[in-house]
Design a protein around this motif. Structure first.
Motif, short mmCIF file in Angstrom:
data_model
loop_
_atom_site.label_atom_id
_atom_site.label_comp_id
_atom_site.label_asym_id
_atom_site.label_seq_id
_atom_site.Cartn_x
_atom_site.Cartn_y
_atom_site.Cartn_z
N GLU A 252 -44.89 46.86 41.40
CA GLU A 252 -43.55 46.48 40.96
C GLU A 252 -43.05 47.46 39.90
O GLU A 252 -43.81 47.96 39.09
CB GLU A 252 -43.57 45.06 40.38
N PRO A 253 -41.73 47.74 39.88
CA PRO A 253 -41.17 48.63 38.85
C PRO A 253 -41.44 48.07 37.45
O PRO A 253 -41.57 46.86 37.25
CB PRO A 253 -39.67 48.64 39.17
N GLY A 254 -41.51 48.97 36.48
CA GLY A 254 -41.76 48.57 35.10
C GLY A 254 -41.72 49.77 34.18
O GLY A 254 -41.43 50.89 34.60
N GLU A 255 -42.01 49.56 32.92
CA GLU A 255 -42.01 50.65 31.95
C GLU A 255 -43.15 51.62 32.26
O GLU A 255 -44.27 51.18 32.56
CB GLU A 255 -42.18 50.09 30.53
N PRO A 256 -42.89 52.93 32.18
CA PRO A 256 -43.97 53.90 32.39
C PRO A 256 -45.09 53.69 31.37
O PRO A 256 -44.83 53.42 30.20
CB PRO A 256 -43.28 55.25 32.20
N ALA A 257 -46.32 53.81 31.82
CA ALA A 257 -47.46 53.61 30.93
C ALA A 257 -48.67 54.33 31.51
O ALA A 257 -48.75 54.60 32.71
CB ALA A 257 -47.76 52.12 30.75
N SER A 258 -49.63 54.64 30.64
CA SER A 258 -50.88 55.24 31.09
C SER A 258 -52.01 54.76 30.21
O SER A 258 -51.79 54.22 29.12
CB SER A 258 -50.79 56.77 31.05
N ALA A 259 -53.24 54.97 30.69
CA ALA A 259 -54.40 54.53 29.93
C ALA A 259 -55.63 55.29 30.42
O ALA A 259 -55.67 55.80 31.55
CB ALA A 259 -54.62 53.02 30.09
N VAL A 260 -56.64 55.35 29.57
CA VAL A 260 -57.93 55.94 29.93
C VAL A 260 -59.02 55.05 29.38
O VAL A 260 -58.88 54.47 28.29
CB VAL A 260 -58.05 57.39 29.40
N GLU A 261 -60.10 54.90 30.14
CA GLU A 261 -61.22 54.09 29.66
C GLU A 261 -62.54 54.70 30.09
O GLU A 261 -62.66 55.29 31.17
CB GLU A 261 -61.11 52.65 30.16
N SER A 262 -63.53 54.57 29.23
CA SER A 262 -64.88 55.01 29.56
C SER A 262 -65.60 53.91 30.33
O SER A 262 -65.36 52.72 30.12
CB SER A 262 -65.66 55.37 28.29
N LEU A 263 -66.48 54.33 31.23
CA LEU A 263 -67.27 53.43 32.05
C LEU A 263 -68.74 53.81 31.94
O LEU A 263 -69.06 54.91 31.46
CB LEU A 263 -66.83 53.51 33.51
N ASP A 264 -69.63 52.95 32.37
CA ASP A 264 -71.05 53.26 32.26
C ASP A 264 -71.42 54.55 32.98
O ASP A 264 -72.30 55.30 32.52
CB ASP A 264 -71.89 52.11 32.81
N ASP A 265 -70.76 54.82 34.11
CA ASP A 265 -71.12 55.97 34.93
C ASP A 265 -69.99 56.97 35.08
O ASP A 265 -70.00 57.79 36.01
CB ASP A 265 -71.57 55.50 36.31
N GLY A 266 -69.01 56.95 34.19
CA GLY A 266 -67.89 57.89 34.27
C GLY A 266 -66.72 57.41 33.45
O GLY A 266 -66.90 56.74 32.42
N TRP A 267 -65.52 57.76 33.88
CA TRP A 267 -64.32 57.32 33.16
C TRP A 267 -63.16 57.25 34.15
O TRP A 267 -63.19 57.85 35.22
CB TRP A 267 -64.00 58.26 32.00
N ALA A 268 -62.14 56.50 33.76
CA ALA A 268 -60.98 56.31 34.64
C ALA A 268 -59.70 56.58 33.86
O ALA A 268 -59.58 56.20 32.69
CB ALA A 268 -60.96 54.90 35.21
N TRP A 269 -58.76 57.23 34.54
CA TRP A 269 -57.40 57.44 34.00
C TRP A 269 -56.44 56.74 34.95
O TRP A 269 -56.63 56.77 36.18
CB TRP A 269 -57.08 58.93 33.91
N MET A 270 -55.42 56.12 34.40
CA MET A 270 -54.48 55.34 35.23
C MET A 270 -53.07 55.48 34.69
O MET A 270 -52.87 55.72 33.49
CB MET A 270 -54.92 53.88 35.28
N ALA A 271 -52.09 55.35 35.60
CA ALA A 271 -50.70 55.50 35.18
C ALA A 271 -49.79 54.71 36.11
O ALA A 271 -50.08 54.53 37.30
CB ALA A 271 -50.29 56.97 35.19
N ARG A 272 -48.68 54.24 35.55
CA ARG A 272 -47.64 53.54 36.30
C ARG A 272 -46.30 54.21 36.00
O ARG A 272 -45.93 54.38 34.85
CB ARG A 272 -47.58 52.06 35.88
N LEU A 273 -45.60 54.60 37.06
CA LEU A 273 -44.27 55.19 36.89
C LEU A 273 -43.21 54.08 36.90
O LEU A 273 -43.48 52.95 37.31
CB LEU A 273 -43.98 56.19 38.00
N ALA A 274 -42.01 54.42 36.45
CA ALA A 274 -40.96 53.40 36.31
C ALA A 274 -40.60 52.76 37.65
O ALA A 274 -40.21 51.58 37.70
CB ALA A 274 -39.71 54.03 35.69
N ASP A 275 -40.71 53.50 38.75
CA ASP A 275 -40.34 52.95 40.07
C ASP A 275 -41.47 52.13 40.71
O ASP A 275 -41.35 51.70 41.85
CB ASP A 275 -39.90 54.06 41.01
N GLY A 276 -42.57 51.93 39.99
CA GLY A 276 -43.65 51.10 40.50
C GLY A 276 -44.76 51.85 41.19
O GLY A 276 -45.77 51.25 41.59
N ARG A 277 -44.65 53.17 41.32
CA ARG A 277 -45.76 53.93 41.88
C ARG A 277 -46.93 53.91 40.90
O ARG A 277 -46.74 54.15 39.71
CB ARG A 277 -45.34 55.37 42.18
#
Length: 430
Positions: A166-191
């Motif tokens: 769903e569309p929303g405010e652009p945002a991103s985040a990064v987190e460490s995991l036991d076996d690696g790490w993840a980066w994530m992002a949401r664009l304003a149009d919901g992608r």
């Protein structure tokens, strides 16, 4: 004499910056590229924007999205840090092509099938075309074939997932995991985008990757905060190598490697586009020297190779120090492999006035590689030529010869004197 035909393979940031730099020097340039086939997004910093602007990539700069809020979960801490800019890579790549066309660069869309180097360069494309050139620039990123690696980091893979939310405010985040790490992002149009970076071995087969990634997302509190329920279902997955690699040789008499084709860094350093631009901004002067001043060819190749290697080590050490910050998972195989690679050298060398020296080194002067006296320090092993227009070698020589600093700087303004004094103090003088 007719201008040499210059062919650049790849229209990413490095290839585009090299092409525009060569056009500024008056060369005719042809760029060959296969356009990006899958959607992707990247988080970039303010200095990437400044690098794009400096490279003449104005249209590409306009494609940078509105700044996004950024969360970080690392080493047991949950922080909301400075913003980052979310870059839609397909739109960004189209803008790069627009910049190239405006600069008068010839664009050829096609997939390179074969590159032959007999009597110049012949590049054969999948559609049957054969392009010839006197000078070849390899800028196809990680897709470029490597004759040999000079340095290679732990084998790493990144799994990029994308879906529509769903569309929303652009945002991103990064987190460490036991076996690696993840980066994530949401664009304003919901992608939505989520990328996990792991050791290359031990992953499920291709058919099972989508469900594997979805299950990883279901276990993440950060994913639940950033995305809606669409994030919990399997999504489109693109697997990419993200191993840090330094090419063994980056310059020849009639060819050059730039960007990820010369050095590809770990994505955790957060400097992918920036390092591509950094290696490419020097390339036009190096090529100009190889073509116009063959007597300086060895000097030009040395200049390019040394700076590629120095940039690679700098970014590799930045990534190493980011990994080392994750103390809670330090014993895990993923983290243990990366927290001490590539070496134990600090990013910045400690100040030591006794080690400061003046040496003859290659520099860029008026669009060519030349030689000049530079000041070599622990933190700048390739040397510093100027400090905001002030040549430093005469200053250091004068001080080392026992002259009073006021005498050495007598022809400088008070503002310039203060600036040089601060620099000298940073090197341990006084």
């Amino acid at each position: 004499m007719a201008d040499p035909r210059i062919l650049i393979l790849g229209a990413g940031p490095a290839g585009a910056a090299t092409a525009i730099g060569l056009r500024r020097l008056g060369y005719a340039v042809t760029v060959v590229s296969e356009w990006r086939r899958f959607a992707a997004v990247e988080g970039v910093s303010q200095r990437v924007l400044e690098g794009l602007r400096h490279a003449g990539l104005g249209s590409a700069l306009e494609e940078v999205a509105t700044p996004a809020t950024r969360q970080v979960r690392w080493n047991g801490q949950h922080l909301q840090l400075n913003q980052e800019y979310l870059l839609d890579r397909q739109a960004f790549d189209r803008a790069l092509r627009d910049d190239l066309q405006r600069a008068g660069v010839t664009l050829v869309e096609g997939r390179v099938r074969e590159v032959l180097g007999e009597d110049g360069h012949q590049v054969r494309l999948d559609d049957g075309q054969t392009l010839e050139a006197e000078f070849l620039v390899e800028a196809r990123g990680r897709q470029a074939p490597l004759a040999a690696d000079r340095l290679r980091g732990p084998e790493t893979v990144s799994l990029l997932n994308l879906w529509q939310g769903e569309p929303g405010e652009p945002a991103s985040a990064v987190e460490s995991l036991d076996d690696g790490w993840a980066w994530m992002a949401r664009l304003a149009d919901g992608r939505c985008y989520w990328q996990i970076t792991l050791n290359a071995e031990g992953l499920p087969g291709k058919a099972a990757l989508a469900e594997y990634c979805a299950e990883r997302r279901r276990r993440s509190e950060l994913v639940a905060e950033l995305f809606d329920a669409h994030a919990l279902a399997p999504a489109i997955v693109h697997a990419r190598s993200s191993t840090a690699i330094l090419a063994g040789e980056c310059a020849g008499e009639d060819w050059l490697r730039v960007g990820d084709a010369a050095m590809a860094v770990d994505p955790l350093s957060g400097n992918g586009i920036f390092q591509s631009l950094s290696s490419a901004l020097q390339a036009p002067a190096v090529i100009n020297t190889l073509l116009r001043c063959p007597q300086r060819a060895a000097l030009a190749r040395c200049f390019h190779q040394q700076r590629i290697e120095q940039l690679f080590l700098r970014f590799a050490r930045i990534g190493r120090d980011f990994y080392a910050q994750e103390q809670a998972r330090a014993a895990g195989l993923f983290w243990a492999r990366r927290r001490q690679w590539p070496d134990a050298q600090p990013i910045h060398g400690a100040s030591d006035w006794e080690a400061v020296r003046v040496e003859r080194r290659p520099v860029l002067r008026e669009g060519l590689v030349d030689e000049a006296d530079v000041v070599v320090t622990a933190d700048q092993p390739l040397g510093v030529w100027h400090l905001q227009g002030i040549e430093l070698a005469p200053v250091v020589r004068g001080v080392q010869d026992g002259l009073e600093l006021t005498q050495v700087l007598s022809d400088r303004s008070m503002e310039q004197q203060m600036m040089v004094r601060r620099w000298l103090a940073e090197q341990g003088y006084g």
